[in-house]
Design a protein around this motif. Structure first.
Motif, PDB file in Angstrom:
ATOM      1  N   ASP A 295       0.808  -1.215   0.000  1.00 24.15           N
ATOM      2  CA  ASP A 295       0.000   0.000   0.000  1.00 24.15           C
ATOM      3  C   ASP A 295       0.846   1.273   0.000  1.00 24.15           C
ATOM      4  OD1 ASP A 295       0.897  -0.716   2.520  1.00 24.15           O
ATOM      5  OD2 ASP A 295      -0.869   0.037   3.572  1.00 24.15           O
ATOM      6  N   ALA A 296       2.136   1.145  -0.298  1.00 23.24           N
ATOM      7  CA  ALA A 296       3.001   2.325  -0.360  1.00 23.24           C
ATOM      8  C   ALA A 296       2.765   3.081  -1.669  1.00 23.24           C
ATOM      9  CB  ALA A 296       4.465   1.924  -0.246  1.00 23.24           C
ATOM     10  N   ALA A 297       2.895   4.393  -1.604  1.00 24.61           N
ATOM     11  CA  ALA A 297       2.901   5.249  -2.798  1.00 24.61           C
ATOM     12  C   ALA A 297       4.313   5.794  -2.967  1.00 24.61           C
ATOM     13  CB  ALA A 297       1.907   6.383  -2.646  1.00 24.61           C
ATOM     14  N   ARG A 298       4.674   6.072  -4.216  1.00 21.93           N
ATOM     15  CA  ARG A 298       6.022   6.569  -4.487  1.00 21.93           C
ATOM     16  C   ARG A 298       5.956   7.677  -5.527  1.00 21.93           C
ATOM     17  NH1 ARG A 298      11.109   2.816  -6.587  1.00 21.93           N
ATOM     18  NH2 ARG A 298      12.812   4.176  -5.859  1.00 21.93           N
ATOM     19  N   SER A 299       6.737   8.720  -5.334  1.00 18.95           N
ATOM     20  CA  SER A 299       6.762   9.797  -6.318  1.00 18.95           C
ATOM     21  C   SER A 299       7.532   9.346  -7.556  1.00 18.95           C
ATOM     22  CB  SER A 299       7.370  11.065  -5.726  1.00 18.95           C
ATOM     23  OG  SER A 299       8.741  10.891  -5.406  1.00 18.95           O
ATOM     24  N   GLY A 300       7.342  10.067  -8.647  1.00 15.50           N
ATOM     25  CA  GLY A 300       7.834   9.587  -9.934  1.00 15.50           C
ATOM     26  C   GLY A 300       9.165  10.131 -10.378  1.00 15.50           C
ATOM     27  N   HIS A 301       9.889  10.835  -9.503  1.00 18.00           N
ATOM     28  CA  HIS A 301      11.175  11.380  -9.960  1.00 18.00           C
ATOM     29  C   HIS A 301      12.194  10.263 -10.114  1.00 18.00           C
ATOM     30  CE1 HIS A 301      14.671  13.933 -10.407  1.00 18.00           C
ATOM     31  NE2 HIS A 301      13.850  14.957 -10.545  1.00 18.00           N
ATOM     32  N   PRO A 302      12.881  10.173 -11.253  1.00 18.23           N
ATOM     33  CA  PRO A 302      13.792   9.048 -11.500  1.00 18.23           C
ATOM     34  C   PRO A 302      15.094   9.100 -10.720  1.00 18.23           C
ATOM     35  CG  PRO A 302      13.786  10.567 -13.359  1.00 18.23           C
ATOM     36  CD  PRO A 302      12.702  11.021 -12.445  1.00 18.23           C
TER      37      PRO A 302
ATOM     38  N   GLY B 203      23.103  34.805  -4.375  1.00 19.41           N
ATOM     39  CA  GLY B 203      22.444  34.728  -5.662  1.00 19.41           C
ATOM     40  C   GLY B 203      21.801  33.367  -5.849  1.00 19.41           C
ATOM     41  N   PRO B 204      21.125  33.168  -6.978  1.00 19.96           N
ATOM     42  CA  PRO B 204      20.432  31.895  -7.212  1.00 19.96           C
ATOM     43  C   PRO B 204      21.427  30.739  -7.290  1.00 19.96           C
ATOM     44  CG  PRO B 204      20.508  33.198  -9.222  1.00 19.96           C
ATOM     45  CD  PRO B 204      20.991  34.091  -8.120  1.00 19.96           C
ATOM     46  N   PRO B 205      20.993  29.540  -6.878  1.00 17.81           N
ATOM     47  CA  PRO B 205      21.907  28.401  -6.959  1.00 17.81           C
ATOM     48  C   PRO B 205      22.265  28.110  -8.407  1.00 17.81           C
ATOM     49  CG  PRO B 205      19.675  27.662  -6.523  1.00 17.81           C
ATOM     50  CD  PRO B 205      19.657  29.154  -6.412  1.00 17.81           C
ATOM     51  N   PRO B 206      23.484  27.685  -8.650  1.00 16.78           N
ATOM     52  CA  PRO B 206      23.846  27.342 -10.034  1.00 16.78           C
ATOM     53  C   PRO B 206      23.016  26.168 -10.525  1.00 16.78           C
ATOM     54  CG  PRO B 206      25.517  26.569  -8.494  1.00 16.78           C
ATOM     55  CD  PRO B 206      24.568  27.414  -7.700  1.00 16.78           C
ATOM     56  N   GLU B 207      22.802  26.129 -11.822  1.00  7.81           N
ATOM     57  CA  GLU B 207      22.080  25.015 -12.417  1.00  7.81           C
ATOM     58  C   GLU B 207      23.016  24.174 -13.258  1.00  7.81           C
ATOM     59  OE1 GLU B 207      18.675  26.423 -14.552  1.00  7.81           O
ATOM     60  OE2 GLU B 207      17.501  26.658 -12.715  1.00  7.81           O
ATOM     61  N   ARG B 208      22.584  22.967 -13.540  1.00  7.18           N
ATOM     62  CA  ARG B 208      23.364  22.076 -14.389  1.00  7.18           C
ATOM     63  C   ARG B 208      22.413  21.167 -15.145  1.00  7.18           C
ATOM     64  NH1 ARG B 208      26.581  17.395 -11.519  1.00  7.18           N
ATOM     65  NH2 ARG B 208      26.610  16.821 -13.695  1.00  7.18           N
ATOM     66  N   MET B 209      22.942  20.505 -16.149  1.00  8.27           N
ATOM     67  CA  MET B 209      22.169  19.529 -16.895  1.00  8.27           C
ATOM     68  C   MET B 209      22.262  18.165 -16.201  1.00  8.27           C
ATOM     69  SD  MET B 209      20.612  21.009 -19.333  1.00  8.27           S
ATOM     70  CE  MET B 209      19.972  19.476 -20.053  1.00  8.27           C
ATOM     71  N   TYR B 210      21.153  17.449 -16.194  1.00 10.58           N
ATOM     72  CA  TYR B 210      21.090  16.097 -15.657  1.00 10.58           C
ATOM     73  C   TYR B 210      20.583  15.160 -16.760  1.00 10.58           C
ATOM     74  CZ  TYR B 210      21.423  18.138 -10.977  1.00 10.58           C
ATOM     75  OH  TYR B 210      21.836  18.818  -9.857  1.00 10.58           O
ATOM     76  N   ARG B 211      21.007  13.914 -16.677  1.00 10.00           N
ATOM     77  CA  ARG B 211      20.528  12.889 -17.597  1.00 10.00           C
ATOM     78  C   ARG B 211      20.213  11.633 -16.789  1.00 10.00           C
ATOM     79  NH1 ARG B 211      24.477  11.127 -22.274  1.00 10.00           N
ATOM     80  NH2 ARG B 211      23.948  13.252 -22.940  1.00 10.00           N
ATOM     81  N   CYS B 212      19.093  11.017 -17.087  1.00  8.41           N
ATOM     82  CA  CYS B 212      18.718   9.777 -16.431  1.00  8.41           C
ATOM     83  C   CYS B 212      17.815   8.987 -17.368  1.00  8.41           C
ATOM     84  CB  CYS B 212      18.018  10.050 -15.101  1.00  8.41           C
ATOM     85  SG  CYS B 212      16.531  11.033 -15.278  1.00  8.41           S
ATOM     86  N   TYR B 213      17.330   7.848 -16.890  1.00 12.20           N
ATOM     87  CA  TYR B 213      16.514   6.973 -17.734  1.00 12.20           C
ATOM     88  C   TYR B 213      15.274   6.516 -16.977  1.00 12.20           C
ATOM     89  CZ  TYR B 213      20.428   6.923 -20.948  1.00 12.20           C
ATOM     90  OH  TYR B 213      21.405   7.314 -21.826  1.00 12.20           O
ATOM     91  N   VAL B 214      14.184   6.397 -17.721  1.00 15.82           N
ATOM     92  CA  VAL B 214      12.916   5.944 -17.152  1.00 15.82           C
ATOM     93  C   VAL B 214      12.354   4.826 -18.015  1.00 15.82           C
ATOM     94  CG1 VAL B 214      12.416   8.197 -16.141  1.00 15.82           C
ATOM     95  CG2 VAL B 214      11.576   7.663 -18.447  1.00 15.82           C
ATOM     96  N   LEU B 215      11.445   4.060 -17.435  1.00 16.86           N
ATOM     97  CA  LEU B 215      10.705   3.047 -18.188  1.00 16.86           C
ATOM     98  C   LEU B 215       9.308   3.580 -18.485  1.00 16.86           C
ATOM     99  CD1 LEU B 215      11.556  -0.390 -16.520  1.00 16.86           C
ATOM    100  CD2 LEU B 215      12.358   0.500 -18.723  1.00 16.86           C
ATOM    101  N   VAL B 216       8.941   3.593 -19.740  1.00 14.10           N
ATOM    102  CA  VAL B 216       7.612   4.033 -20.165  1.00 14.10           C
ATOM    103  C   VAL B 216       7.008   2.912 -20.998  1.00 14.10           C
ATOM    104  CG1 VAL B 216       6.282   5.751 -21.426  1.00 14.10           C
ATOM    105  CG2 VAL B 216       8.337   6.449 -20.185  1.00 14.10           C
ATOM    106  N   GLY B 217       5.991   2.272 -20.450  1.00 11.81           N
ATOM    107  CA  GLY B 217       5.387   1.142 -21.150  1.00 11.81           C
ATOM    108  C   GLY B 217       6.363   0.017 -21.409  1.00 11.81           C
TER     109      GLY B 217
END
Length: 280
Positions: free
Chosen positions: A129-136, A203-217
């Motif tokens: 009955d656990a729920a989980r958020s979808g961030h990879p 000032g605002p925190p620096p940003e960077r590019m991220y890459r990851c993988y997900v399963l869709v269908g």
């Protein structure tokens, strides 16, 4: 010397049962109806009869049926732009790194194990009955009345910000429970980094590019996105400052020095602290 300051007795011969853990959690300050974000080291707690199932039972007994227990269920190895990937591919040439990346399994919130979050977090994630958020990369798992509500929003470009479970926990007035871990593991403090008022004078925190993988269908798909580069290096200092200024529940749960703090108060304090101490 307070009870929380006594030396941890690793490997103590008296295993903790649900009654003893329930009493310890109540002594730290956990109360009925209190939603909890839990970071835990079972090793620091010591032997527990029944392991993480018993600790979860104690948490739910003290917090009651109206409370929700939330844990980090992060999968840091799923990102090719994080320290886990860099460590795993250190010394490899371009072809070797490409081959390693090709072997990364896409993230599926229903089945992908958490990484490095501890056995309690992984036990919670696996409950039917656990729920989980979808961030990879930085997902959270939850059990309880508001589990779906707390995990339903988690934007890809918002690892630990307002549009993540942390934002919902802040709004709900949840508490943070640190069981045998320090403030360096207090994920909620990252929420302060997203706030404009925390960014002066740095000032605002620096940003960077991220890459990851997900399963869709059932098919692995790549995701590239830009998001803030977060920094937990000063969290122990923030925690020490909080303990000097704010009421923080303290005690031993099993053998583990533990802390209980109001998430909203902690984030507001960290926001002000960062504005005054972080430098460009």
């Amino acid at each position: 010397m307070t009870r929380a300051d006594r030396p941890t007795r690793v490997g103590h011969a008296d295993p903790r049962d649900v009654n003893r853990l329930t009493a310890d959690l109540a002594a730290v300050g956990v109360r009925a109806g209190q939603d909890l974000l839990v970071h835990c080291s079972m090793r620091r707690i010591g032997p527990v009869v029944g392991g993480p199932a018993t600790l979860l039972a104690a948490l739910r007994r003290v917090a009651g049926p109206d409370a929700t227990v939330v844990v980090p269920a992060h999968t840091v190895g799923n990102s090719t732009t994080g320290p886990a990937f860099r460590a795993a591919t250190s010394g490899l040439n371009a072809a070797g790194r490409a081959a390693y990346e090709a072997g990364l399994t896409g993230f599926d919130p229903a089945t992908t194990p958490s990484e490095g979050m501890g056995i309690l977090a992984e036990y919670v994630r696996q409950q039917p009955d656990a729920a989980r958020s979808g961030h990879p990369i930085t997902s959270f798992a939850a059990l309880g009345r508001r589990a779906v509500e707390f995990t339903e929003i988690h934007d890809l470009d918002c690892h630990l910000g307002e549009r993540s479970p942390l934002g919902n926990l802040f709004t709900a007035g949840a508490a943070v429970l640190l069981l045998g871990v320090g403030y360096a593991r207090c994920t909620a403090l990252h929420l302060a980094e997203y706030r404009p008022e925390a960014r002066r004078p740095a000032g605002p925190p620096p940003e960077r590019m991220y890459r990851c993988y997900v399963l869709v269908g059932g098919r692995r798909e790549r995701r590239d996105f830009r998001a803030p580069l977060l920094d937990a290096s000063d969290f122990p200092e923030i925690g020490a400052a909080m303990e000097a200024c704010l009421p923080v529940g303290r005690g031993l749960v099993g053998a583990a020095p533990s802390r209980l703090l109001d998430l909203r108060v902690a984030v507001d304090f960290a926001t002000t602290w960062m504005a005054g101490h972080r430098r460009p």
